[in-house]
Design a protein around this motif. Structure first.
Motif, PDB file in Angstrom:
ATOM      1  N   ASP A 162      32.500  35.083  31.684  1.00  0.00           N
ATOM      2  CA  ASP A 162      32.987  36.754  31.004  1.00  0.00           C
ATOM      3  C   ASP A 162      32.793  37.216  32.488  1.00  0.00           C
ATOM      4  OD1 ASP A 162      33.662  35.547  28.658  1.00  0.00           O
ATOM      5  OD2 ASP A 162      32.715  36.732  27.469  1.00  0.00           O
ATOM      6  N   GLY A 163      33.415  38.345  32.672  1.00  0.00           N
ATOM      7  CA  GLY A 163      33.715  38.978  33.670  1.00  0.00           C
ATOM      8  C   GLY A 163      33.383  38.527  35.073  1.00  0.00           C
ATOM      9  N   ALA A 164      33.617  37.686  35.545  1.00  0.00           N
ATOM     10  CA  ALA A 164      33.886  36.815  37.014  1.00  0.00           C
ATOM     11  C   ALA A 164      35.434  37.642  37.353  1.00  0.00           C
ATOM     12  CB  ALA A 164      34.678  35.528  36.097  1.00  0.00           C
ATOM     13  N   THR A 165      35.542  37.219  38.657  1.00  0.00           N
ATOM     14  CA  THR A 165      37.246  37.977  39.546  1.00  0.00           C
ATOM     15  C   THR A 165      37.601  36.898  39.435  1.00  0.00           C
ATOM     16  OG1 THR A 165      35.510  37.996  41.529  1.00  0.00           O
ATOM     17  CG2 THR A 165      35.629  39.699  40.538  1.00  0.00           C
ATOM     18  N   VAL A 166      39.539  36.450  38.310  1.00  0.00           N
ATOM     19  CA  VAL A 166      40.090  35.524  38.844  1.00  0.00           C
ATOM     20  C   VAL A 166      41.497  36.381  39.581  1.00  0.00           C
ATOM     21  CG1 VAL A 166      41.008  33.867  37.650  1.00  0.00           C
ATOM     22  CG2 VAL A 166      38.736  35.268  36.615  1.00  0.00           C
ATOM     23  N   GLU A 167      41.868  35.116  40.680  1.00  0.00           N
ATOM     24  CA  GLU A 167      43.112  35.426  40.841  1.00  0.00           C
ATOM     25  C   GLU A 167      43.562  34.133  40.359  1.00  0.00           C
ATOM     26  OE1 GLU A 167      44.893  35.707  45.527  1.00  0.00           O
ATOM     27  OE2 GLU A 167      42.772  35.091  44.852  1.00  0.00           O
ATOM     28  N   ALA A 168      44.904  34.425  39.688  1.00  0.00           N
ATOM     29  CA  ALA A 168      45.452  33.774  38.843  1.00  0.00           C
ATOM     30  C   ALA A 168      47.373  34.299  38.792  1.00  0.00           C
ATOM     31  CB  ALA A 168      45.238  33.852  37.422  1.00  0.00           C
ATOM     32  N   ASN A 169      48.408  33.509  38.635  1.00  0.00           N
ATOM     33  CA  ASN A 169      49.617  33.655  38.371  1.00  0.00           C
ATOM     34  C   ASN A 169      49.793  34.098  37.251  1.00  0.00           C
ATOM     35  OD1 ASN A 169      49.354  30.621  37.592  1.00  0.00           O
ATOM     36  ND2 ASN A 169      50.752  30.579  38.804  1.00  0.00           N
ATOM     37  N   ILE A 170      51.053  33.607  36.418  1.00  0.00           N
ATOM     38  CA  ILE A 170      51.378  33.884  34.896  1.00  0.00           C
ATOM     39  C   ILE A 170      50.518  33.002  33.898  1.00  0.00           C
ATOM     40  CG2 ILE A 170      53.757  33.912  33.123  1.00  0.00           C
ATOM     41  CD1 ILE A 170      55.364  35.343  35.467  1.00  0.00           C
ATOM     42  N   GLY A 171      50.700  32.193  34.173  1.00  0.00           N
ATOM     43  CA  GLY A 171      50.538  31.123  33.404  1.00  0.00           C
ATOM     44  C   GLY A 171      48.969  31.965  32.108  1.00  0.00           C
ATOM     45  N   PRO A 172      47.680  31.621  33.495  1.00  0.00           N
ATOM     46  CA  PRO A 172      46.226  31.899  32.910  1.00  0.00           C
ATOM     47  C   PRO A 172      45.886  33.113  32.637  1.00  0.00           C
ATOM     48  CG  PRO A 172      46.718  30.824  34.939  1.00  0.00           C
ATOM     49  CD  PRO A 172      48.110  31.322  34.752  1.00  0.00           C
ATOM     50  N   THR A 173      47.268  34.268  33.012  1.00  0.00           N
ATOM     51  CA  THR A 173      46.721  35.771  33.138  1.00  0.00           C
ATOM     52  C   THR A 173      46.660  36.401  31.683  1.00  0.00           C
ATOM     53  OG1 THR A 173      49.209  36.145  33.009  1.00  0.00           O
ATOM     54  CG2 THR A 173      47.887  36.498  34.994  1.00  0.00           C
ATOM     55  N   SER A 174      46.896  36.229  30.551  1.00  0.00           N
ATOM     56  CA  SER A 174      46.855  36.770  29.190  1.00  0.00           C
ATOM     57  C   SER A 174      45.986  36.186  28.532  1.00  0.00           C
ATOM     58  CB  SER A 174      48.670  36.903  28.127  1.00  0.00           C
ATOM     59  OG  SER A 174      48.848  35.595  28.797  1.00  0.00           O
ATOM     60  N   ARG A 175      45.434  34.396  28.988  1.00  0.00           N
ATOM     61  CA  ARG A 175      44.326  34.580  28.798  1.00  0.00           C
ATOM     62  C   ARG A 175      43.369  34.615  29.178  1.00  0.00           C
ATOM     63  NH1 ARG A 175      47.690  31.969  25.798  1.00  0.00           N
ATOM     64  NH2 ARG A 175      47.384  29.999  24.030  1.00  0.00           N
ATOM     65  N   LEU A 176      42.662  35.327  29.938  1.00  0.00           N
ATOM     66  CA  LEU A 176      41.731  36.324  30.653  1.00  0.00           C
ATOM     67  C   LEU A 176      41.597  37.564  31.066  1.00  0.00           C
ATOM     68  CD1 LEU A 176      41.572  33.339  34.140  1.00  0.00           C
ATOM     69  CD2 LEU A 176      40.453  33.547  32.371  1.00  0.00           C
ATOM     70  N   THR A 177      42.792  37.768  30.657  1.00  0.00           N
ATOM     71  CA  THR A 177      42.490  39.765  31.053  1.00  0.00           C
ATOM     72  C   THR A 177      41.787  40.343  29.705  1.00  0.00           C
ATOM     73  OG1 THR A 177      44.933  39.858  29.449  1.00  0.00           O
ATOM     74  CG2 THR A 177      44.461  40.505  32.122  1.00  0.00           C
ATOM     75  N   SER A 178      41.087  40.138  29.311  1.00  0.00           N
ATOM     76  CA  SER A 178      40.145  40.398  28.017  1.00  0.00           C
ATOM     77  C   SER A 178      39.019  40.315  28.024  1.00  0.00           C
ATOM     78  CB  SER A 178      40.464  39.790  26.790  1.00  0.00           C
ATOM     79  OG  SER A 178      40.233  38.500  26.492  1.00  0.00           O
ATOM     80  N   ARG A 179      38.405  39.507  28.997  1.00  0.00           N
ATOM     81  CA  ARG A 179      37.316  39.344  29.581  1.00  0.00           C
ATOM     82  C   ARG A 179      36.844  38.837  31.032  1.00  0.00           C
ATOM     83  NH1 ARG A 179      35.590  34.015  30.200  1.00  0.00           N
ATOM     84  NH2 ARG A 179      37.469  32.596  30.375  1.00  0.00           N
ATOM     85  N   CYS A 180      37.263  39.064  31.441  1.00  0.00           N
ATOM     86  CA  CYS A 180      37.713  38.940  33.302  1.00  0.00           C
ATOM     87  C   CYS A 180      38.494  39.780  33.669  1.00  0.00           C
ATOM     88  CB  CYS A 180      38.037  37.353  33.720  1.00  0.00           C
ATOM     89  SG  CYS A 180      37.502  36.432  32.802  1.00  0.00           S
ATOM     90  N   ARG A 181      37.731  40.159  35.062  1.00  0.00           N
ATOM     91  CA  ARG A 181      38.895  41.135  36.264  1.00  0.00           C
ATOM     92  C   ARG A 181      39.970  39.855  36.672  1.00  0.00           C
ATOM     93  NH1 ARG A 181      37.459  44.876  41.228  1.00  0.00           N
ATOM     94  NH2 ARG A 181      38.654  46.239  41.394  1.00  0.00           N
ATOM     95  N   VAL A 182      40.631  40.489  36.523  1.00  0.00           N
ATOM     96  CA  VAL A 182      42.367  39.586  36.853  1.00  0.00           C
ATOM     97  C   VAL A 182      43.215  40.061  38.243  1.00  0.00           C
ATOM     98  CG1 VAL A 182      43.912  38.105  36.043  1.00  0.00           C
ATOM     99  CG2 VAL A 182      41.894  38.398  34.961  1.00  0.00           C
ATOM    100  N   PHE A 183      43.083  38.852  39.358  1.00  0.00           N
ATOM    101  CA  PHE A 183      43.921  39.902  39.890  1.00  0.00           C
ATOM    102  C   PHE A 183      45.451  38.815  39.886  1.00  0.00           C
ATOM    103  CE2 PHE A 183      39.932  40.688  41.071  1.00  0.00           C
ATOM    104  CZ  PHE A 183      39.821  42.120  41.432  1.00  0.00           C
ATOM    105  N   TRP A 184      47.175  39.508  40.071  1.00  0.00           N
ATOM    106  CA  TRP A 184      47.811  38.652  41.084  1.00  0.00           C
ATOM    107  C   TRP A 184      47.595  37.656  41.639  1.00  0.00           C
ATOM    108  CZ3 TRP A 184      51.321  36.155  38.061  1.00  0.00           C
ATOM    109  CH2 TRP A 184      52.572  36.836  38.821  1.00  0.00           C
ATOM    110  N   THR A 185      48.541  36.560  42.305  1.00  0.00           N
ATOM    111  CA  THR A 185      47.866  35.894  43.374  1.00  0.00           C
ATOM    112  C   THR A 185      48.639  36.125  44.911  1.00  0.00           C
ATOM    113  OG1 THR A 185      50.048  35.130  42.619  1.00  0.00           O
ATOM    114  CG2 THR A 185      47.810  33.264  42.472  1.00  0.00           C
ATOM    115  N   GLY A 186      47.018  36.104  45.393  1.00  0.00           N
ATOM    116  CA  GLY A 186      47.931  37.142  46.634  1.00  0.00           C
ATOM    117  C   GLY A 186      47.291  38.642  47.113  1.00  0.00           C
ATOM    118  N   GLY A 187      47.019  39.271  45.547  1.00  0.00           N
ATOM    119  CA  GLY A 187      47.130  40.596  46.065  1.00  0.00           C
ATOM    120  C   GLY A 187      45.290  40.791  44.950  1.00  0.00           C
ATOM    121  N   THR A 188      44.712  40.445  46.274  1.00  0.00           N
ATOM    122  CA  THR A 188      43.472  40.863  46.017  1.00  0.00           C
ATOM    123  C   THR A 188      42.730  41.850  46.860  1.00  0.00           C
ATOM    124  OG1 THR A 188      42.803  38.943  46.893  1.00  0.00           O
ATOM    125  CG2 THR A 188      43.154  38.403  44.781  1.00  0.00           C
TER     126      THR A 188
END
Length: 440
Positions: free
Chosen positions: A365-391
């Motif tokens: 929890d609380g980690a910074t993550v770069e992700a594409n479509i599949g993982p994003t909605s599984r992580l946005t409630s507990r991590c700081r999520v960026f789009w791939t190539g958009g960090t």
């Protein structure tokens, strides 16, 4: 009926989420915005770029209304269930207005046809979008137009300007219909409607030219690029014609075109068909949901006049049409998203899902993550999520990718391309999902 529709809409949405069936990054985007509202922060959506304020993308402050429910249940499923409730709620004014004008039995038939309409089914199947707030507002507004409650019609329409920037034009269209119908017996109501029409147009202009650019990091409205100099409105004519035919034939047998209420659909059709983005032209995704209450209430408005027509064929046609559109909706549902609810496999959790979720749970929890479509909605409630190539200048702790389509041939090379100055190692992989961790 609304309760039954809510049950099937919510079931379809949650089953899709449960099966890792997220279709775009929108669910993650809206969860980041609502999560920020729920914690009384500015709606920063890192998926659109580090520190990006979502009001600089689309002007949709209405999504703040989901914050209390999300604070209690911090999961994207909360948004999916809320959307299902709003779509189901819109069936109440549509069915009630149809029953008032056509009788209880035929009104119910129109309500069933509306609840199963292809536009709503496609929207429910498309994760979450702010348009779910507009659909009941339009439905209640037009119900009051048909009941000649002019003030209520205008009051229901006015909040549309807080749903999305283009809906000020829809407010203006509703107001013009009110002005047209009220001008003889209620001239004051007609004047108020004309004033609201002007305000609706002004709201769209001000939002596009001032409000959104003020929140945007570039100081502009990003979607101007959807209409460029090399585009002709005649492009995609075949797709646009098919969309129009889908809009007026199975839903109303063309009779909706006989009602002035159909004018309310024109602003949405206009921006979609004038755009250079072909995604807007077709009948997929969520773009036609707001048109469904317009078409069905226009049909309810047109039918009484058609039944008193001097043409015998039109009278007979109008008498049978409610049953016909209900039958068409039921028949089409066998090929539309709700048909998935009849399949037993839809209610099982595949081993693939369990394994991929275990992979993603390795991210703290609380980690910074770069992700594409599949993982994003599984992580946005507990991590700081960026789009791939958009960090931006941020080097994330993890990179989570859905590579089940094998679009990325060399994961290590792709990670080096994203972050040349950082080193990542493979932490886990399963069913096409890959998780990389940054080395210290």
């Amino acid at each position: 009926m609304a309760t039954a529709l809510f049950a099937v809409y919510a079931t379809l949405s949650t089953l899709r989420y449960r099966h890792l069936g997220t279709r775009s990054w929108d669910l993650g985007i809206f969860e980041q915005a609502v999560r920020a509202y729920a914690h009384l922060r500015a709606p920063i959506v890192d998926l659109k770029g580090p520190g990006f304020n979502i009001l600089g993308d689309h002007f949709s402050p209405v999504t703040a209304l989901f914050a209390p429910a999300y604070r209690l249940f911090p999961t994207p499923v909360t948004l999916l269930v809320a959307q299902a409730a709003l779509f189901a709620l819109s069936a109440v004014p549509v069915t009630r207005a149809a029953a008032r004008m056509l009788g209880r039995r035929q009104g119910l038939a129109l309500g069933i046809a509306y609840g199963l309409s292809w536009g709503l089914q496609q929207a429910v199947d498309f994760d979450f979008h702010e348009i779910c707030c507009a659909v009941p507002l339009v439905a209640f507004s037009l119900e009051n137009v048909l009941a000649r409650r002019w003030r209520h019609a205008l009051l229901w329409a006015a909040p549309l300007v807080l749903v999305k920037e283009d809906l000020g034009l829809t407010v203006a269209a509703v107001a013009l219909v009110v002005a047209l119908r009220a001008r003889r017996r209620h001239p004051r109501a007609a004047l108020y409607a004309l004033a609201l029409a002007v305000l609706g147009v002004m709201a769209t202009v001000v939002t596009l030219l001032a409000v959104v650019p003020a929140f945007n990091t570039t100081g502009d409205y990003d979607y101007w690029t959807k209409v460029d100099g090399g585009f002709s409105p005649l492009d995609g004519t075949d797709t646009k014609i098919r969309t129009l035919l889908w809009l007026v034939i199975p839903t109303s047998g063309l009779l909706a075109l006989r009602s002035p209420l159909f004018v309310v659909a024109l602003p949405t059709l206009g921006w979609r068909f004038l755009s250079s983005d072909s995604h807007y032209w077709g009948s997929d995704w969520h773009y036609s949901a707001i048109l469904m209450p317009v078409v069905f209430l226009a049909l309810a408005d047109a039918l009484p006049r058609a039944r008193t027509s001097p043409r015998p064929w039109l009278r007979a046609y109008a008498q049978q049409l409610p049953a016909a559109v209900a039958s068409a909706a039921l028949a089409l549902t066998t090929t539309l998203p709700l048909s998935a609810l009849t399949e037993r496999a839809a209610y099982d959790v595949p081993a693939r899902v369990t394994r991929v979720e275990r992979l993603l749970h390795r991210i703290p929890d609380g980690a910074t993550v770069e992700a594409n479509i599949g993982p994003t909605s599984r992580l946005t409630s507990r991590c700081r999520v960026f789009w791939t190539g958009g960090t931006g200048r941020i080097t994330p702790d993890y990179i989570a990718l859905d590579n089940s389509g094998h679009g990325i041939r060399d994961i290590d090379a792709y990670a080096r391309q994203l972050h040349p100055d950082a080193r990542y190692s493979l932490l886990d992989a399963a069913y096409g999902y890959v998780l990389l961790e940054r080395r210290s």
